[in-house]
Design an enzyme around this catalytic site. Structure first.
Site, PDB file in Angstrom:
ATOM      1  NE  ARG A  22      -1.739  -1.621   3.529  1.00  0.00           N
ATOM      2  CZ  ARG A  22      -2.525  -2.194   4.416  1.00  0.00           C
ATOM      3  NH1 ARG A  22      -2.875  -1.549   5.498  1.00  0.00           N
ATOM      4  NH2 ARG A  22      -2.975  -3.419   4.226  1.00  0.00           N
ATOM      5  CB  THR A  23       0.349   4.612  -1.404  1.00  0.00           C
ATOM      6  OG1 THR A  23       0.191   4.021  -2.682  1.00  0.00           O
ATOM      7  CG2 THR A  23       1.170   5.889  -1.528  1.00  0.00           C
TER       8      THR A  23
END
Length: 245
Positions: A22-23
């Site tokens: 995930r960012t």
């Protein structure tokens, strides 16, 4: 679950070397988008800057896109997340076109879809790091709304993202009216972007203005604003600041 699957699951949960999917932080980001309703439709503007951290790395990042026949989308924030959203929207529009029923998704439906996507990703603690502006015209009705990375959404006659919420919105509150012509609307947006260029370090003097009416979408070629940098406050910014460094 097989032993292999179990080992892989444990490895993903417990091993610190497992890749993060995930960012965690945005890397390449775009700054403000400003949009208004005008007499014939919607006007939207953004610059073409892409910042790698605090470095203005890219100068040709287009952040305004047409969505289907009736909608226009602008984005601030992480560029890769915006590209992921565009892929999802392409699939949505393609699926809608496959029905071939003479109808097409309008801006209200697209905006509703985006609010659900952003809120869903926020609830998974894997947000898309964007603030979005969605405008459009369908059946003579103008629509303009925004949604941020945690799903907060509203509609208005003029919306902004990023620093535009602080620097452009006061100008729009003072000078916007519902009978703006196209030329007046462009001048108002350019005034907002000029202020942002002076005050936002992530802004670049390279803009695109887009309009959408019942006739369709038009996105301008990039161009620059005329600026003036010889204001006394720019030349000597600390002259009136007693006790400053």
């Amino acid at each position: 679950m097989s032993p292999v699957d179990s080992n892989q699951a444990n490895h993903g949960l417990l091993c610190p070397e497992a890749p993060i999917q995930r960012t965690q932080y945005p890397y390449v980001t775009g700054t403000s988008v400003v949009a208004i309703k005008y007499k014939d439709g919607i006007l939207m503007v953004s610059d073409l800057g892409g910042s790698y951290g605090s470095t203005l790395r890219y100068k040709s990042v287009e952040r305004i896109k047409a969505i289907g026949k009736h909608s226009l989308l602008g984005a601030s924030g992480e560029i890769s997340d915006f590209q992921e959203l565009l892929r999802n929207l392409d699939e949505l529009i393609l699926y809608d076109n496959m029905w071939d029923d003479g109808n097409a998704l309008g801006p209200k439906e697209i905006h509703s879809y985006l609010t659900r996507v952003m809120y869903n990703r926020r609830n998974k603690f894997n947000p898309l790091w964007n603030s979005l502006v969605l405008g459009g015209v369908k059946n003579g009705q103008k629509y303009l709304g925004t949604v941020n990375m945690i799903g907060v959404t509203f509609e208005d006659d003029h919306v902004t993202t990023g620093f535009g919420n602080h620097l452009a919105r006061p100008i729009l509150r003072d000078e916007w009216h519902e009978n703006l012509t196209f030329v007046e609307g462009v001048k108002l947006l350019e005034k907002c972007m000029r202020v942002l260029l002076y005050r936002d370090r992530s802004a670049v003097n390279k803009l695109q203005i887009a309009k959408i009416t019942e006739e369709g979408v038009t996105i301008s070629q990039p161009y620059s604003l005329k600026t003036f940098w010889n204001y006394s406050a720019f030349e000597n910014p600390t002259s009136g600041a007693e006790g400053s460094w």
